[in-house]
Design a protein around this motif. Structure first.
Motif, mmCIF file in Angstrom:
data_model
loop_
_atom_site.group_PDB
_atom_site.id
_atom_site.type_symbol
_atom_site.label_atom_id
_atom_site.label_comp_id
_atom_site.label_asym_id
_atom_site.label_seq_id
_atom_site.Cartn_x
_atom_site.Cartn_y
_atom_site.Cartn_z
ATOM 1 N N THR A 139 0.746 -1.110 0.017
ATOM 2 C CA THR A 139 -0.098 0.003 -0.090
ATOM 3 C C THR A 139 0.893 1.148 0.098
ATOM 4 N N GLY A 140 2.069 1.102 0.822
ATOM 5 C CA GLY A 140 2.819 2.199 0.830
ATOM 6 C C GLY A 140 3.550 2.602 -0.482
ATOM 7 N N ALA A 141 3.746 1.509 -1.286
ATOM 8 C CA ALA A 141 4.473 1.626 -2.475
ATOM 9 C C ALA A 141 3.492 2.215 -3.551
ATOM 10 N N LEU A 142 2.390 1.825 -3.527
ATOM 11 C CA LEU A 142 1.398 2.485 -4.631
ATOM 12 C C LEU A 142 0.984 3.794 -4.075
ATOM 13 N N GLY A 143 1.010 4.124 -2.781
ATOM 14 C CA GLY A 143 0.964 5.630 -2.493
ATOM 15 C C GLY A 143 1.902 6.341 -3.014
ATOM 16 N N GLY A 144 3.233 5.758 -2.914
ATOM 17 C CA GLY A 144 4.704 6.405 -3.395
ATOM 18 C C GLY A 144 4.605 6.741 -4.686
ATOM 19 N N PHE A 145 4.172 5.913 -5.513
ATOM 20 C CA PHE A 145 3.986 6.125 -6.964
ATOM 21 C C PHE A 145 2.878 6.974 -7.369
ATOM 22 N N LEU A 146 1.751 6.945 -6.789
ATOM 23 C CA LEU A 146 0.713 7.980 -7.028
ATOM 24 C C LEU A 146 1.342 9.598 -6.569
ATOM 25 N N SER A 147 2.045 9.493 -5.507
ATOM 26 C CA SER A 147 2.572 10.911 -5.114
ATOM 27 C C SER A 147 3.540 11.272 -5.952
ATOM 28 N N GLY A 148 4.286 10.458 -6.337
ATOM 29 C CA GLY A 148 5.474 10.694 -7.556
ATOM 30 C C GLY A 148 4.744 11.400 -8.879
ATOM 31 N N SER A 149 3.715 10.734 -9.351
ATOM 32 C CA SER A 149 3.078 10.943 -10.473
ATOM 33 C C SER A 149 2.021 12.032 -10.521
ATOM 34 N N ILE A 150 1.270 11.955 -9.635
ATOM 35 C CA ILE A 150 -0.071 13.089 -9.502
ATOM 36 C C ILE A 150 -0.046 13.734 -8.253
ATOM 37 N N GLY A 151 0.869 13.720 -7.004
ATOM 38 C CA GLY A 151 0.990 14.319 -6.060
ATOM 39 C C GLY A 151 -0.156 13.845 -5.072
ATOM 40 N N VAL A 152 -0.851 12.744 -5.217
ATOM 41 C CA VAL A 152 -1.963 12.524 -4.259
ATOM 42 C C VAL A 152 -1.430 10.940 -3.828
ATOM 43 N N ALA A 153 -0.805 11.055 -2.440
ATOM 44 C CA ALA A 153 -0.346 9.880 -1.833
ATOM 45 C C ALA A 153 -1.061 9.111 -0.979
ATOM 46 N N GLY A 154 -2.354 9.710 -0.673
ATOM 47 C CA GLY A 154 -3.469 9.189 0.249
ATOM 48 C C GLY A 154 -4.188 8.125 -0.154
ATOM 49 N N PRO A 155 -4.792 7.886 -1.402
ATOM 50 C CA PRO A 155 -5.936 7.149 -1.743
ATOM 51 C C PRO A 155 -5.723 5.678 -1.096
ATOM 52 N N PRO A 156 -4.447 5.162 -1.579
ATOM 53 C CA PRO A 156 -4.348 3.757 -1.359
ATOM 54 C C PRO A 156 -4.217 3.452 0.449
ATOM 55 N N VAL A 157 -3.494 4.409 0.919
ATOM 56 C CA VAL A 157 -3.648 4.435 2.393
ATOM 57 C C VAL A 157 -4.991 4.594 3.097
ATOM 58 N N ILE A 158 -5.593 5.587 2.704
ATOM 59 C CA ILE A 158 -7.200 5.913 2.960
ATOM 60 C C ILE A 158 -7.700 4.550 2.892
ATOM 61 N N MET A 159 -8.008 4.037 1.638
ATOM 62 C CA MET A 159 -8.597 2.987 1.339
ATOM 63 C C MET A 159 -8.375 1.882 2.348
#
Length: 250
Positions: A139-159
């Motif tokens: 989940t942290g890895a997916l959040g890290g990818f989303l943070s780097g690509s679109i600036g929104v790291a929270g969704p996977p962790v929130i889910m």
């Protein structure tokens, strides 16, 4: 430096950014997350995709610090460490995608991710099992990818955490600690890769003080016993962000 500061203060839309940052700070202080999903749709209209993320991470890096002590007390530190470790490995891939992404695709990607999170949560999906280390790391890895690509790291962790049975105080603390580490990693990575931009960083620093004050106010409103209110606020934040961030409005 004075010229860059003057240019940052003269940015069109800076007044709207101030209002957005105050609202985002209230939300972040109350719920522990949500500021990126509020700030990014507005920041993407003022800055380039890279600049918008630099502005966001600069603001967010200092704003939650007044609430750090309570987060360290209430959070589950091993989980936060696993989330951060996963983000370290995946974030460079996200930044690579960002560097090759057009502003239009960037806007749609932000909106689709946030809207997808809303749909999943509103459908009532809940995870009742244990949060295993590999699950948290992924989940942290997916959040890290989303943070780097679109600036929104929270969704996977929130889910993961909003669907779990952890106490609300621990969920909120984990959000705050994870996102704080994400912001530090992002700024460091942008600097190493030569993507750092001074103007959005200075604009972010200028708005750090109102964001920090709003964080404190939001934290004062938080009641760990009010789980229903907490979830209602969280879902409302996501819904508003998903709708306002749709590129069809521009």
């Amino acid at each position: 430096m004075p010229d860059v500061l003057s240019e940052a203060l003269a940015l069109p839309g800076l007044g709207w950014m101030l209002l957005t940052v105050i609202v985002a700070g209230l939300v972040r202080g109350f719920s522990g997350f949500g500021s990126a999903m509020i700030i990014m749709p507005v920041a993407s209209t003022v800055f380039s995709p890279v600049g918008a993320i630099i502005f966001l991470t600069t603001v967010e890096l200092f704003g939650p610090l007044p609430n750090l002590r309570s987060a360290l007390h209430n959070g589950t530190r091993p989980d936060v460490a696993r989330l951060a470790l996963g983000a370290v490995f995946a974030m460079p891939l996200g930044v690579f995608a960002l560097a090759h992404m057009s502003p239009q695709i960037f806007s749609w990607a932000v909106s689709v991710v946030v809207l997808g999170l809303l749909v999943v949560l509103m459908l009532g999906w809940r995870y009742h099992g244990s949060l295993t280390p590999p699950m948290v790391l992924g989940t942290g890895a997916l959040g890290g990818f989303l943070s780097g690509s679109i600036g929104v790291a929270g969704p996977p962790v929130i889910m993961l955490y909003m669907a779990s049975t952890l106490p609300i105080s621990a969920i909120r603390a984990n959000f705050l600690l994870y996102l704080l580490m994400i912001d530090g990693l992002m700024l460091g990575l942008f600097w190493v890769l030569g993507l750092f931009q001074l103007e959005p960083a200075i604009a972010g620093l200028v708005l750090t003080v109102p964001y920090m004050m709003a964080n404190r106010m939001g934290a004062a409103l938080f009641n760990p016993q009010s789980e229903r209110v907490f979830r209602a606020v969280a879902y409302s934040i996501i819904a508003a962000s998903a709708l306002l961030g749709l590129p069809v409005w521009s």
